[in-house]
Scaffold this motif. Sequence first.
Motif, mmCIF file in Angstrom:
data_model
loop_
_atom_site.group_PDB
_atom_site.id
_atom_site.type_symbol
_atom_site.label_atom_id
_atom_site.label_comp_id
_atom_site.label_asym_id
_atom_site.label_seq_id
_atom_site.Cartn_x
_atom_site.Cartn_y
_atom_site.Cartn_z
ATOM 1 N N GLU A 36 0.850 -1.189 0.000
ATOM 2 C CA GLU A 36 0.000 0.000 0.000
ATOM 3 C C GLU A 36 0.888 1.242 0.000
ATOM 4 N N PRO A 37 0.294 2.444 -0.207
ATOM 5 C CA PRO A 37 1.119 3.660 -0.289
ATOM 6 C C PRO A 37 2.098 3.830 0.870
ATOM 7 N N GLU A 38 1.687 3.477 2.084
ATOM 8 C CA GLU A 38 2.594 3.645 3.222
ATOM 9 C C GLU A 38 3.812 2.718 3.111
ATOM 10 N N HIS A 39 3.602 1.528 2.532
ATOM 11 C CA HIS A 39 4.726 0.607 2.325
ATOM 12 C C HIS A 39 5.627 1.092 1.195
ATOM 13 N N LEU A 40 5.014 1.576 0.128
ATOM 14 C CA LEU A 40 5.789 2.079 -0.995
ATOM 15 C C LEU A 40 6.667 3.250 -0.578
ATOM 16 N N GLU A 41 6.145 4.076 0.320
ATOM 17 C CA GLU A 41 6.930 5.208 0.817
ATOM 18 C C GLU A 41 8.161 4.726 1.578
ATOM 19 N N ARG A 42 7.992 3.679 2.392
ATOM 20 C CA ARG A 42 9.136 3.143 3.123
ATOM 21 C C ARG A 42 10.124 2.451 2.185
ATOM 22 N N VAL A 43 9.611 1.734 1.201
ATOM 23 C CA VAL A 43 10.480 1.082 0.221
ATOM 24 C C VAL A 43 11.362 2.115 -0.460
ATOM 25 N N ALA A 44 10.755 3.236 -0.847
ATOM 26 C CA ALA A 44 11.517 4.287 -1.523
ATOM 27 C C ALA A 44 12.527 4.927 -0.585
ATOM 28 N N SER A 45 12.119 5.217 0.638
ATOM 29 C CA SER A 45 13.017 5.901 1.570
ATOM 30 C C SER A 45 14.175 5.006 2.000
ATOM 31 N N GLN A 46 13.937 3.688 2.050
ATOM 32 C CA GLN A 46 14.990 2.750 2.427
ATOM 33 C C GLN A 46 15.745 2.198 1.211
ATOM 34 N N SER A 47 15.288 2.566 0.011
ATOM 35 C CA SER A 47 15.915 2.111 -1.243
ATOM 36 C C SER A 47 16.037 0.591 -1.289
ATOM 37 N N VAL A 48 14.930 -0.090 -1.013
ATOM 38 C CA VAL A 48 14.923 -1.552 -1.022
ATOM 39 C C VAL A 48 14.418 -2.056 -2.373
ATOM 40 N N PRO A 49 15.196 -2.823 -3.105
ATOM 41 C CA PRO A 49 14.699 -3.400 -4.360
ATOM 42 C C PRO A 49 13.661 -4.480 -4.092
ATOM 43 N N VAL A 50 12.850 -4.740 -5.106
ATOM 44 C CA VAL A 50 11.757 -5.705 -4.985
ATOM 45 C C VAL A 50 11.804 -6.675 -6.159
ATOM 46 N N ALA A 51 11.638 -7.953 -5.871
ATOM 47 C CA ALA A 51 11.466 -8.970 -6.914
ATOM 48 C C ALA A 51 9.994 -9.334 -6.983
ATOM 49 N N VAL A 52 9.415 -9.225 -8.170
ATOM 50 C CA VAL A 52 8.011 -9.571 -8.356
ATOM 51 C C VAL A 52 7.907 -10.845 -9.173
ATOM 52 N N CYS A 53 6.837 -11.616 -8.912
ATOM 53 C CA CYS A 53 6.634 -12.909 -9.561
ATOM 54 C C CYS A 53 5.163 -13.030 -9.966
ATOM 55 N N PRO A 54 4.737 -12.272 -10.969
ATOM 56 C CA PRO A 54 3.294 -12.177 -11.248
ATOM 57 C C PRO A 54 2.627 -13.473 -11.674
ATOM 58 N N ARG A 55 3.316 -14.351 -12.402
ATOM 59 C CA ARG A 55 2.660 -15.603 -12.798
ATOM 60 C C ARG A 55 2.365 -16.477 -11.580
ATOM 61 N N ALA A 56 3.323 -16.595 -10.676
ATOM 62 C CA ALA A 56 3.098 -17.407 -9.481
ATOM 63 C C ALA A 56 1.991 -16.817 -8.619
#
Length: 338
Positions: free
Chosen positions: A205-225
Motif C-alpha cells: 500500500e502507499p505507506e509501504h511504498l513510501e518506506r520502500v523508496a526511503s529505504q531504497s529496497v529493491p523488490v522482486a516480483v513474480c506475477p505468474r506465481a
Amino acid sequence: MEAVTGTVLVGRSFEPVRGRVVIEDGRIEAIDEVETESTDIVLPSFVNAHTHLGDSVAKEAAVGLSLEDAVAPPDSLKHRQLAAADHDDLVSAMRRTLRFMQRTGTVSCLDFRESGVAGARALREAARPTDVGPFVFGSGDPSVLDIADGYGASGANDDDFDEERAACERRGVPFAIHAGEPDATDIHPALDLEPDLLVHMVHAEPEHLERVASQSVPVAVCPRANTVLDVGRPPIRDLVDQTTVALGTDNVMLNPPSMFREMAYTAKRFDVTAREVLRMATTAGAEIAGLDCGVIAPGRRAKITVLDGNSDNLADSVDPARAVVRRATALDVDRVLG
C-alpha cells in the motif's frame, strides 16, 4: 577475440544498434555500429530474480492449492515433498531445471534454497556442471552463510529473523525476505529488518511504498506465481516508480522458470513498457546480486543471448526490444554466450 553481429540491444535503455559486439577474454571489448547482414537479436542474458529450485522434485504438484497448502512453511505440500526427496534425486531435478534455464537464456538466478546447509550444498552440486551460476539465499541456521551467498527468510510473520539479519550484516552479504504475499501484515515488520531485497509485495500500500523508496529496497516480483496461487496482483507500476524492480519466476512446481513467459505475461497484463520489463529481467536482478552482467556495455562480462531474428516467430518485427519481451520464446534462442 570473438564478434557477435546483428541488432544489439545496448545499455540500460536497450537502444537497438545494428552492428557487432566484440568480445575478448569473456568481456565486452567494444560495440561497433557497422553494416551487417545478420538478422540476429543480441541481448543481455537473463537474471531470474526469484526462484525456488528445490521444487523441481515436484513439478505441478501444488497447482490448485492455496498459498498456505502449497508452499507455506513448515507443513505445506512443498515442504513435505522436499523432506521426502532423496539427495541424488533432488540434485538431479535441480540440475535439469538449471539446464533448461541455460538453454532459454538465463545465466543466474537468485534462489531461496530451503533445507539449511544441506540444501545450499545440494544446489551448489547441481549447478557445478552447468553454465548457470545461482546466487544462493540460504535458510535455517545462520551458519548456512558459510556456503550461501546471502540469507533468504520466509516471512516476518513466520519467525524472528533478527539473528539472521545480524549475521548477514557482519559478513557483508545480503538479507532477503518474502513480504506482502498473502496480505500486508508482514510488510512493515520485514522493512524493520532493513532487508536488501523484498520478494512479492503483492499487497503493498502507499505507506509501504513510501518506506520502500526511503529505504531504497529493491523488490522482486513474480506475477505468474501470484496468479496461480490466487494471492492478487503486485502493484508493479507503483513499485517501478519507487525502486528497482526485478522479475522472478518463483516456485518451479508452479511454473517453468522461463523468463520469456514471465516477461510476456508482465508486459501484457501490467502498466509497464517492454523496455522496463526487459530491464526487470536482466539488469535489475544482476544489480541486486552484484553480478557483472545484465547489460551490454564495454567492460562488462559477455553474458549474452542471441535470438534468431529471422525465425518464423520473430521475422518482420518492427521493434526488436518489444519483440523480445512480448513475442520471443525458447524456440527463438540461437545460442547463449558466457
